[in-house]
Design an enzyme around this catalytic site. Structure first.
Site, short mmCIF file in Angstrom:
data_model
loop_
_atom_site.label_atom_id
_atom_site.label_comp_id
_atom_site.label_asym_id
_atom_site.label_seq_id
_atom_site.Cartn_x
_atom_site.Cartn_y
_atom_site.Cartn_z
N ARG A 1 30.21 30.59 83.00
CA ARG A 1 29.37 30.93 81.84
C ARG A 1 28.93 29.63 81.20
O ARG A 1 29.40 28.55 81.56
CB ARG A 1 30.07 31.87 80.85
CG ARG A 1 31.54 31.79 80.69
CD ARG A 1 32.05 30.57 79.97
NE ARG A 1 31.31 30.27 78.76
CZ ARG A 1 31.26 29.09 78.20
NH1 ARG A 1 31.90 28.05 78.74
NH2 ARG A 1 30.60 28.86 77.10
N GLY A 2 28.01 29.73 80.22
CA GLY A 2 27.39 28.53 79.66
C GLY A 2 26.06 28.33 80.37
O GLY A 2 26.01 28.40 81.62
N ALA A 3 24.99 28.12 79.59
CA ALA A 3 23.64 28.14 80.16
C ALA A 3 23.45 27.21 81.38
O ALA A 3 23.02 27.67 82.45
CB ALA A 3 22.62 27.85 79.06
N ARG B 1 22.28 37.72 83.99
CA ARG B 1 22.37 37.51 82.54
C ARG B 1 20.96 37.14 82.04
O ARG B 1 20.35 36.20 82.55
CB ARG B 1 23.38 36.40 82.19
CG ARG B 1 24.82 36.82 82.52
CD ARG B 1 25.83 35.96 81.83
NE ARG B 1 25.95 36.25 80.41
CZ ARG B 1 26.67 35.51 79.56
NH1 ARG B 1 27.31 34.44 80.00
NH2 ARG B 1 26.75 35.82 78.29
N GLN C 1 35.46 32.02 73.44
CA GLN C 1 35.19 30.78 74.19
C GLN C 1 35.67 29.55 73.43
O GLN C 1 36.01 28.54 74.03
CB GLN C 1 33.69 30.65 74.48
CG GLN C 1 33.15 31.62 75.50
CD GLN C 1 32.55 32.85 74.85
OE1 GLN C 1 33.01 33.28 73.79
NE2 GLN C 1 31.55 33.43 75.47
N ASP D 1 21.11 28.69 74.34
CA ASP D 1 20.89 29.37 75.62
C ASP D 1 19.41 29.51 75.96
O ASP D 1 19.03 29.58 77.12
CB ASP D 1 21.56 30.75 75.61
CG ASP D 1 23.06 30.58 75.77
OD1 ASP D 1 23.73 30.29 74.77
OD2 ASP D 1 23.54 30.68 76.91
O1 MRU Z 1 28.20 33.88 76.87
P1 MRU Z 1 28.37 32.41 77.21
O2 MRU Z 1 29.78 31.96 77.13
O3 MRU Z 1 27.71 32.09 78.52
O4 MRU Z 1 27.56 31.68 76.07
C1 MRU Z 1 27.52 30.29 76.07
C2 MRU Z 1 26.87 29.74 74.86
O5 MRU Z 1 26.38 30.46 74.03
C3 MRU Z 1 26.75 28.27 74.77
O6 MRU Z 1 26.76 27.89 73.44
C4 MRU Z 1 25.42 27.88 75.42
O7 MRU Z 1 25.40 28.21 76.77
C5 MRU Z 1 25.02 26.49 75.23
S1 MRU Z 1 26.17 25.26 75.74
C6 MRU Z 1 25.91 24.87 77.30
#
Ligand code: MRU
Length: 350
Positions: A46-48, A89, A195, A236
């Site tokens: 996870r994480g963009a 996603r 997270q 994101d």
């Molecule tokens: O649902 P997630 O854990 O994928 O969400 C991640 C976030 O919202 C982060 O803040 C976002 O991806 C930016 S950091 C790389």
């Protein structure tokens, strides 16, 4: 190791299973792109930027899985696979951005099917390598905004785990710490998936950066005490005007920071900026299963009455007026965002 990487020996993508942290550090390997799509949906990764790289390797896998000899047939297979990966996603634009880059390679390729398979793997590897380099550039730009002695509130996980390596907002904090600045981080626990409490706290502990976990609804209190100097989060998807979709709770945090005159920064690679959307209201917001909100226990008992229902938007949109600045790999961007964001995106040639 990197959060997402290619395992050359077995021809599979390897990733850290983030669902198990901090209790267990385990890696998983996938040699089928359907598994990669599931891993993105279930938040193994996870994480963009991390899901962008995972999807790129997923598409390289799809090309490898297909046995077509004809280029046209392989292209059609890959296009179908990209649709499936893309649907995993919807909010983080890095997913679509990485797939688009991969599809461009497929569309413009001149040569045999076998060579295209190799070219797609090379492009996925390039996306992953560039992510690390970009994060380091962002970290250097952003670290200049942090002063010795700062206490910083950070939301979600934006560290090495949210990217291929190093991180976005947490990467900035990490860099400032490496530069010798004394920093204290208040880590939003980030309900419902936690997270912050699970992943950001785990990372900060490894880097030796002092931190304390706070419940998300305590952020306003700390901001009002005058003892917090800065707020950092990632993004994101950022619209052309600077509105940014990020983990649910970011909007409330940014509002409280603004009300208390505390600077709030969004740290995003230019691949997170979607210039095709004029404002944040156009960003698709993922709504996840209500179980993520309801599956919580206290003293071995559920905390809600039987049959309770819940809503679970995974992201919210912070209007650009609440952002003090936006940190990208091409520099720190100040208002007017519409003009200045377009300029930094162009500068990178993206
Ligand atoms: O649902 P997630 O854990 O994928 O969400 C991640 C976030 O919202 C982060 O803040 C976002 O991806 C930016 S950091 C790389």
């Amino acid at each position: 190791m990197r959060t997402v990487e290619w395992n050359e020996k077995i021809g599979a993508v390897r990733m850290i299973d983030q669902r198990l942290l901090p209790g267990e550090f385990r890696t998983v390997e996938y040699d089928d792109y359907h598994q990669v799509a599931n891993a993105i949906r279930d938040m193994v990764v996870r994480g963009a930027p991390a899901i962008g790289a995972a999807a790129a390797f997923g598409l390289a896998l799809a090309a490898k899985q297909d046995r077509s000899v004809r280029l046209g047939e392989l292209r059609a297979y890959v296009l179908e696979a990209a649709r499936l990966l893309q649907a995993a996603r919807p909010t983080a634009v890095n997913l679509a951005w990485a797939l688009e880059r991969m599809l461009k390679v497929a569309a413009s390729f001149q040569g045999g099917a076998a060579d295209l398979r190799q070219a797609m793997l090379v492009e996925a590897q390039r996306i992953a390598d560039e992510d690390v380099e970009i994060n380091l550039r962002m970290a250097r730009h952003g670290a200049a905004l942090i002063q010795d002695g700062d206490t910083i509130i950070h939301h979600c996980n934006t560290g090495a785990l949210a990217t291929v390596d190093w991180g976005t907002a947490l990467g900035v904090i990490h860099m400032a710490f490496e530069q010798g600045k004394r920093i204290h981080v208040l880590v939003d626990e980030t309900r419902p998936r936690l997270q912050g409490a699970r992943l950001t706290a785990w990372e900060l502990q490894q880097y030796g950066i002092p931190y304390e976990i706070i419940s998300d609804n305590a952020a306003g209190f700390f901001l009002s005490t005058g003892k917090v100097q800065r707020v950092f989060f990632g993004g994101d998807r950022m619209a052309a005007n600077g509105d940014v979709a990020n983990k649910i709770g970011t909007y409330m945090l940014a509002l409280a920071a603004f009300d208390n005159g505390i600077p709030a920064y969004s740290v995003v690679p230019t691949s997170t900026i979607d210039l095709s959307l004029s404002h944040g209201g156009l960003i698709p917001i993922e709504e996840r299963s209500q179980d993520e909100v309801l599956n919580i226990q206290a003293g071995g008992q559920p905390v809600h009455p039987q049959g309770a229902k819940a809503r679970n938007p995974a992201f919210d949109v912070t209007p650009h007026r609440l952002l003090t600045a936006i940190v990208t790999e091409n520099g720190v961007v100040y208002p007017p965002y519409e003009e200045n964001l377009a300029r930094v995106v162009k500068k990178g040639g993206s």
